[in-house]
Design a protein around this motif. Sequence first.
Motif, PDB file in Angstrom:
ATOM      1  N   ASP A   1       0.855  -1.029   0.022  1.00  0.00           N
ATOM      2  CA  ASP A   1       0.084   0.012   0.055  1.00  0.00           C
ATOM      3  C   ASP A   1       0.722   1.174   0.021  1.00  0.00           C
ATOM      4  OD1 ASP A   1      -1.984  -1.618   0.053  1.00  0.00           O
ATOM      5  OD2 ASP A   1      -2.943  -1.165   2.250  1.00  0.00           O
ATOM      6  N   HIS A   2       2.226   1.326   0.488  1.00  0.00           N
ATOM      7  CA  HIS A   2       3.049   2.405   0.647  1.00  0.00           C
ATOM      8  C   HIS A   2       4.511   2.030   0.331  1.00  0.00           C
ATOM      9  CE1 HIS A   2      -0.265   4.541   2.814  1.00  0.00           C
ATOM     10  NE2 HIS A   2      -0.735   3.524   3.437  1.00  0.00           N
TER      11      HIS A   2
ATOM     12  N   ILE B   1      -5.226  -1.065 -16.474  1.00  0.00           N
ATOM     13  CA  ILE B   1      -4.195  -0.926 -17.609  1.00  0.00           C
ATOM     14  C   ILE B   1      -4.366  -2.103 -18.520  1.00  0.00           C
ATOM     15  CG2 ILE B   1      -1.669  -1.193 -17.629  1.00  0.00           C
ATOM     16  CD1 ILE B   1      -1.533  -0.456 -14.595  1.00  0.00           C
TER      17      ILE B   1
ATOM     18  N   GLY C   1     -10.361  -6.280  -4.445  1.00  0.00           N
ATOM     19  CA  GLY C   1      -9.242  -5.721  -3.766  1.00  0.00           C
ATOM     20  C   GLY C   1      -8.016  -6.581  -4.040  1.00  0.00           C
TER      21      GLY C   1
ATOM     22  N   MET D   1      -4.049  -7.192  -5.949  1.00  0.00           N
ATOM     23  CA  MET D   1      -3.585  -6.848  -7.068  1.00  0.00           C
ATOM     24  C   MET D   1      -4.333  -6.701  -8.266  1.00  0.00           C
ATOM     25  SD  MET D   1      -0.644  -9.180  -8.771  1.00  0.00           S
ATOM     26  CE  MET D   1      -1.559 -10.508  -9.541  1.00  0.00           C
TER      27      MET D   1
ATOM     28  N   LEU E   1       8.575   2.013  -6.929  1.00  0.00           N
ATOM     29  CA  LEU E   1       8.058   1.141  -5.761  1.00  0.00           C
ATOM     30  C   LEU E   1       9.088   0.956  -4.696  1.00  0.00           C
ATOM     31  CD1 LEU E   1       6.174  -1.626  -7.675  1.00  0.00           C
ATOM     32  CD2 LEU E   1       5.190   0.594  -6.578  1.00  0.00           C
TER      33      LEU E   1
ATOM     34  N   PRO F   1      -7.423  -5.594  -9.132  1.00  0.00           N
ATOM     35  CA  PRO F   1      -8.277  -4.162  -9.415  1.00  0.00           C
ATOM     36  C   PRO F   1      -7.257  -3.205  -9.862  1.00  0.00           C
ATOM     37  CG  PRO F   1      -8.953  -5.070  -7.374  1.00  0.00           C
ATOM     38  CD  PRO F   1      -8.122  -5.950  -7.886  1.00  0.00           C
ATOM     39  N   ARG F   2      -5.641  -3.170  -9.523  1.00  0.00           N
ATOM     40  CA  ARG F   2      -4.781  -2.112  -9.768  1.00  0.00           C
ATOM     41  C   ARG F   2      -4.608  -2.772 -11.258  1.00  0.00           C
ATOM     42  NH1 ARG F   2      -0.888  -2.205  -4.665  1.00  0.00           N
ATOM     43  NH2 ARG F   2      -2.477  -1.748  -2.969  1.00  0.00           N
ATOM     44  N   LEU F   3      -4.359  -3.787 -11.682  1.00  0.00           N
ATOM     45  CA  LEU F   3      -4.035  -4.281 -13.078  1.00  0.00           C
ATOM     46  C   LEU F   3      -5.168  -4.068 -13.978  1.00  0.00           C
ATOM     47  CD1 LEU F   3      -2.018  -7.597 -12.366  1.00  0.00           C
ATOM     48  CD2 LEU F   3      -1.351  -5.084 -12.818  1.00  0.00           C
TER      49      LEU F   3
END
Length: 303
Positions: A71-72, A181, A172, A174, A260, A176-178
Amino acid sequence: MKVAVTGSSGLIGSALLPALQADGHEVVRIVRRPPGDPSEIRWDPAAGVLDPTALRGVDAVVNLAGAGIGDHRWTSDYRQRLRSSRIDGTRLLAETLAGLSPAPRVLLSGSAIGWYGTAAGSAAVALDESAAPGDGFLAGLARDWEAATTAADQAGLRVVHLRTGIVLSARGGMLPRLLPIFRLGAGGRLGSGRQWLSWISLIDTVGALRFLLGAEEVQGPVNLVAPHPVTNAEFTTALAHALRRPAVARVPRAALRLALGAFADEGVFASQRLTPAALLGAGFAFTHPDLASALSEALRSGT
């Protein structure tokens, strides 16, 4: 069965609670905020506060609490938060449970496949739970996280360490982040694409936890991963196929390191080729043993 759960608002916890209730279990949530109703118990791991009387009568505990790994950026402060959010809470929980009489029968406690280090994918075959620990921050975190349950183990509870892989869910983590894209046709492999990814669907993650609550012969480390790990290149191809989009891009390793920091090497580029030997040996049947079916279900149902 009366089951207490920490981390109940997270990806896994929010899916587990209704499943346990549908199974007929009474569920108690252990939360950090003031309780909203009698089904909630407040704790404060940083202050060492957890009322043991509130846990009387609990048969099982599922410990899923912990700050998000990706997350950070991993500043020194956030590394400490990752450790304290897992280790302090787990130790407090284990010591509290150990002092109860009677104590709960089982503690399913969070861990991660980071325990095996970043090079677990270099083996000729997938590694099972007997494999040696790896090196690095995440490996050390997982080892200390598991060791924090010692008091519960010594008190005779059946302790299961949930070495969880990449959980595939549209809710939630990995995936949904991909998706944005890849839907633009801009997806692609990361670096060489040869690094191994040990994954599991959210449905099978919840199913495995339900199974482990009653699997009295299972204790110690359990790999929560599907039977068929894939390389990053194979994952990229499968996701692009599921979305019917091209995926010809390649993200350079140096670019991700810049974006990252240390998480790129230990998270994104870690190669971990693992097998769920303990689950399979105990007779657990996966709903989604292959990546194509897992992605199809996640995209179809939003699970």
